[in-house]
Design a protein around this motif. Structure first.
Motif, PDB file in Angstrom:
ATOM      1  N   PRO A   1      32.816  84.712  28.166  1.00  8.72           N
ATOM      2  CA  PRO A   1      32.026  86.036  28.484  1.00  8.72           C
ATOM      3  C   PRO A   1      32.220  87.072  27.340  1.00  8.72           C
ATOM      4  N   ASP A   2      33.117  87.088  26.414  1.00  5.44           N
ATOM      5  CA  ASP A   2      33.443  88.157  25.659  1.00  5.44           C
ATOM      6  C   ASP A   2      34.302  87.551  24.496  1.00  5.44           C
ATOM      7  N   ARG A   3      34.420  88.379  23.501  1.00  8.67           N
ATOM      8  CA  ARG A   3      35.036  88.008  22.166  1.00  8.67           C
ATOM      9  C   ARG A   3      36.552  87.720  22.347  1.00  8.67           C
ATOM     10  N   ALA A   4      37.103  88.667  23.071  1.00  6.40           N
ATOM     11  CA  ALA A   4      38.656  88.518  23.201  1.00  6.40           C
ATOM     12  C   ALA A   4      38.954  87.305  23.861  1.00  6.40           C
ATOM     13  N   THR A   5      38.196  86.825  24.894  1.00  4.28           N
ATOM     14  CA  THR A   5      38.351  85.462  25.445  1.00  4.28           C
ATOM     15  C   THR A   5      38.081  84.519  24.560  1.00  4.28           C
ATOM     16  N   ALA A   6      37.018  84.409  23.976  1.00  3.16           N
ATOM     17  CA  ALA A   6      36.711  83.475  22.749  1.00  3.16           C
ATOM     18  C   ALA A   6      37.835  83.154  21.693  1.00  3.16           C
ATOM     19  N   GLU A   7      38.550  84.488  21.348  1.00  8.99           N
ATOM     20  CA  GLU A   7      39.398  84.417  20.334  1.00  8.99           C
ATOM     21  C   GLU A   7      40.424  83.888  20.855  1.00  8.99           C
ATOM     22  N   THR A   8      40.956  84.155  22.062  1.00  7.75           N
ATOM     23  CA  THR A   8      42.221  83.639  22.817  1.00  7.75           C
ATOM     24  C   THR A   8      42.065  82.068  22.829  1.00  7.75           C
ATOM     25  N   LEU A   9      41.057  81.719  23.393  1.00 12.81           N
ATOM     26  CA  LEU A   9      40.781  80.240  23.449  1.00 12.81           C
ATOM     27  C   LEU A   9      40.571  79.541  22.127  1.00 12.81           C
ATOM     28  N   ALA A  10      39.993  79.948  21.177  1.00 13.01           N
ATOM     29  CA  ALA A  10      39.885  79.562  20.132  1.00 13.01           C
ATOM     30  C   ALA A  10      41.451  79.297  19.245  1.00 13.01           C
ATOM     31  N   ALA A  11      41.873  80.261  19.425  1.00 21.05           N
ATOM     32  CA  ALA A  11      43.330  80.008  18.516  1.00 21.05           C
ATOM     33  C   ALA A  11      44.198  79.116  19.256  1.00 21.05           C
ATOM     34  N   ARG A  12      44.301  79.158  20.680  1.00 24.66           N
ATOM     35  CA  ARG A  12      44.939  78.039  21.447  1.00 24.66           C
ATOM     36  C   ARG A  12      44.698  76.726  20.796  1.00 24.66           C
TER      37      ARG A  12
ATOM     38  N   VAL B   1      43.169  75.539  18.361  1.00 24.77           N
ATOM     39  CA  VAL B   1      43.839  75.229  17.036  1.00 24.77           C
ATOM     40  C   VAL B   1      45.316  75.250  16.838  1.00 24.77           C
ATOM     41  N   GLU B   2      45.989  75.859  17.429  1.00 22.35           N
ATOM     42  CA  GLU B   2      47.519  75.843  17.446  1.00 22.35           C
ATOM     43  C   GLU B   2      47.913  74.818  18.098  1.00 22.35           C
ATOM     44  N   ASP B   3      47.101  74.231  19.099  1.00 19.30           N
ATOM     45  CA  ASP B   3      47.634  72.965  19.986  1.00 19.30           C
ATOM     46  C   ASP B   3      47.047  71.635  19.237  1.00 19.30           C
ATOM     47  N   ARG B   4      46.422  71.796  18.117  1.00 17.98           N
ATOM     48  CA  ARG B   4      45.748  70.732  17.462  1.00 17.98           C
ATOM     49  C   ARG B   4      44.817  70.063  17.941  1.00 17.98           C
ATOM     50  N   LEU B   5      44.214  70.724  19.003  1.00 17.53           N
ATOM     51  CA  LEU B   5      43.005  70.076  19.728  1.00 17.53           C
ATOM     52  C   LEU B   5      41.688  70.021  19.026  1.00 17.53           C
ATOM     53  N   ALA B   6      41.594  71.366  18.120  1.00 19.56           N
ATOM     54  CA  ALA B   6      40.612  71.624  17.286  1.00 19.56           C
ATOM     55  C   ALA B   6      40.946  71.834  15.878  1.00 19.56           C
ATOM     56  N   ALA B   7      40.345  71.471  14.768  1.00 19.76           N
ATOM     57  CA  ALA B   7      40.558  71.701  13.521  1.00 19.76           C
ATOM     58  C   ALA B   7      40.064  73.029  13.067  1.00 19.76           C
ATOM     59  N   CYS B   8      39.019  73.509  13.701  1.00 17.06           N
ATOM     60  CA  CYS B   8      38.312  74.728  13.467  1.00 17.06           C
ATOM     61  C   CYS B   8      37.713  75.012  14.475  1.00 17.06           C
TER      62      CYS B   8
ATOM     63  N   ASP C   1      25.485  88.219  28.756  1.00 16.16           N
ATOM     64  CA  ASP C   1      25.580  87.896  27.402  1.00 16.16           C
ATOM     65  C   ASP C   1      26.936  87.265  27.008  1.00 16.16           C
ATOM     66  N   GLU C   2      26.843  86.201  26.047  1.00 19.55           N
ATOM     67  CA  GLU C   2      28.021  85.259  25.975  1.00 19.55           C
ATOM     68  C   GLU C   2      28.547  85.212  24.642  1.00 19.55           C
ATOM     69  N   VAL C   3      29.522  84.714  24.137  1.00 20.98           N
ATOM     70  CA  VAL C   3      29.839  84.475  22.650  1.00 20.98           C
ATOM     71  C   VAL C   3      30.014  82.850  22.630  1.00 20.98           C
ATOM     72  N   PRO C   4      29.448  82.384  21.703  1.00 18.06           N
ATOM     73  CA  PRO C   4      29.492  80.936  21.618  1.00 18.06           C
ATOM     74  C   PRO C   4      30.572  80.411  20.706  1.00 18.06           C
ATOM     75  N   LEU C   5      31.151  79.345  21.201  1.00 17.64           N
ATOM     76  CA  LEU C   5      32.219  78.701  20.060  1.00 17.64           C
ATOM     77  C   LEU C   5      31.533  77.362  19.660  1.00 17.64           C
ATOM     78  N   LEU C   6      31.791  77.004  18.134  1.00 18.57           N
ATOM     79  CA  LEU C   6      31.451  75.648  17.615  1.00 18.57           C
ATOM     80  C   LEU C   6      32.813  75.035  17.281  1.00 18.57           C
ATOM     81  N   ILE C   7      33.210  74.015  18.054  1.00 14.18           N
ATOM     82  CA  ILE C   7      34.700  73.508  17.885  1.00 14.18           C
ATOM     83  C   ILE C   7      34.607  72.055  17.247  1.00 14.18           C
TER      84      ILE C   7
ATOM     85  N   THR D   1      43.702  67.487  13.759  1.00 17.18           N
ATOM     86  CA  THR D   1      43.726  67.126  15.196  1.00 17.18           C
ATOM     87  C   THR D   1      44.881  66.298  15.376  1.00 17.18           C
ATOM     88  N   GLN D   2      45.545  65.703  14.602  1.00 19.57           N
ATOM     89  CA  GLN D   2      46.349  64.863  14.622  1.00 19.57           C
ATOM     90  C   GLN D   2      47.660  65.506  15.724  1.00 19.57           C
ATOM     91  N   SER D   3      48.062  64.929  16.890  1.00 18.49           N
ATOM     92  CA  SER D   3      49.214  65.496  17.487  1.00 18.49           C
ATOM     93  C   SER D   3      50.510  65.493  16.943  1.00 18.49           C
TER      94      SER D   3
END
Length: 111
Positions: free
Chosen positions: A11-22, A24-31, A52-58, A103-105
Motif C-alpha cells: 500500500p505504500d513505499r515504507a511498507t514496501a521497503e520494510t518487506l523488501a529489506a527483510r 533480502v536479509e533473510d535470504r528469501l530473495a536475492a534482489c 495506489d500501490e507500490v509494486p515489488l519484483l522479487i 538465496t542459499q539459507s
C-alpha cells in the motif's frame, strides 16, 4: 535451480521497503525492485475498488518460494495479498547463478 520472478503490491513505499529489506536479509530473495507507485482498479468482495500501490519484483528460487510466500503473507497488510510467481525460462547464466547463491539459507540443512 529454477529461478522465479515473484510479484506483489504494497500500500505504500515504507511498507514496501520494510518487506523488501527483510526478504533480502533473510535470504528469501536475492534482489527486490521497488517500482514507482501504480494505480490499481480491481473487484473486491463484489465492489469495484481503486488503490495506489507500490509494486515489488522479487527474484528468488523455486526452492525458496514456500518460505518467501510465508514471509510475505505474515508481513503483508492485505487480507489476501497478490503473490504471483513466474518462472524465469531464460536469463544470463551468471545472474541466475547469483540469484541461486544469494538465496542459499545460512542454515545449510534448510533448502
Amino acid at each position: 535451480m529454477n529461478t522465479l520472478l515473484v510479484l506483489t503490491n504494497l500500500p505504500d513505499r515504507a511498507t514496501a521497503e520494510t518487506l523488501a529489506a527483510r526478504l533480502v536479509e533473510d535470504r528469501l530473495a536475492a534482489c527486490v525492485n521497488i517500482l514507482p507507485p501504480c494505480h490499481s482498479i480491481y473487484r473486491w468482495q463484489g465492489e469495484v475498488e481503486t488503490a495506489d500501490e507500490v509494486p515489488l519484483l522479487i527474484k528468488t528460487t523455486e526452492a525458496r518460494y514456500p518460505a518467501l510466500e510465508e514471509a510475505i503473507r505474515a508481513r503483508h497488510p492485505y487480507e489476501t495479498p497478490e503473490i504471483i510467481a513466474l518462472p524465469v525460462l531464460l536469463g544470463l547464466p551468471g545472474y541466475l547463478a547469483w540469484v541461486a547463491a544469494e538465496t542459499q539459507s545460512d542454515d545449510w540443512s534448510a533448502p
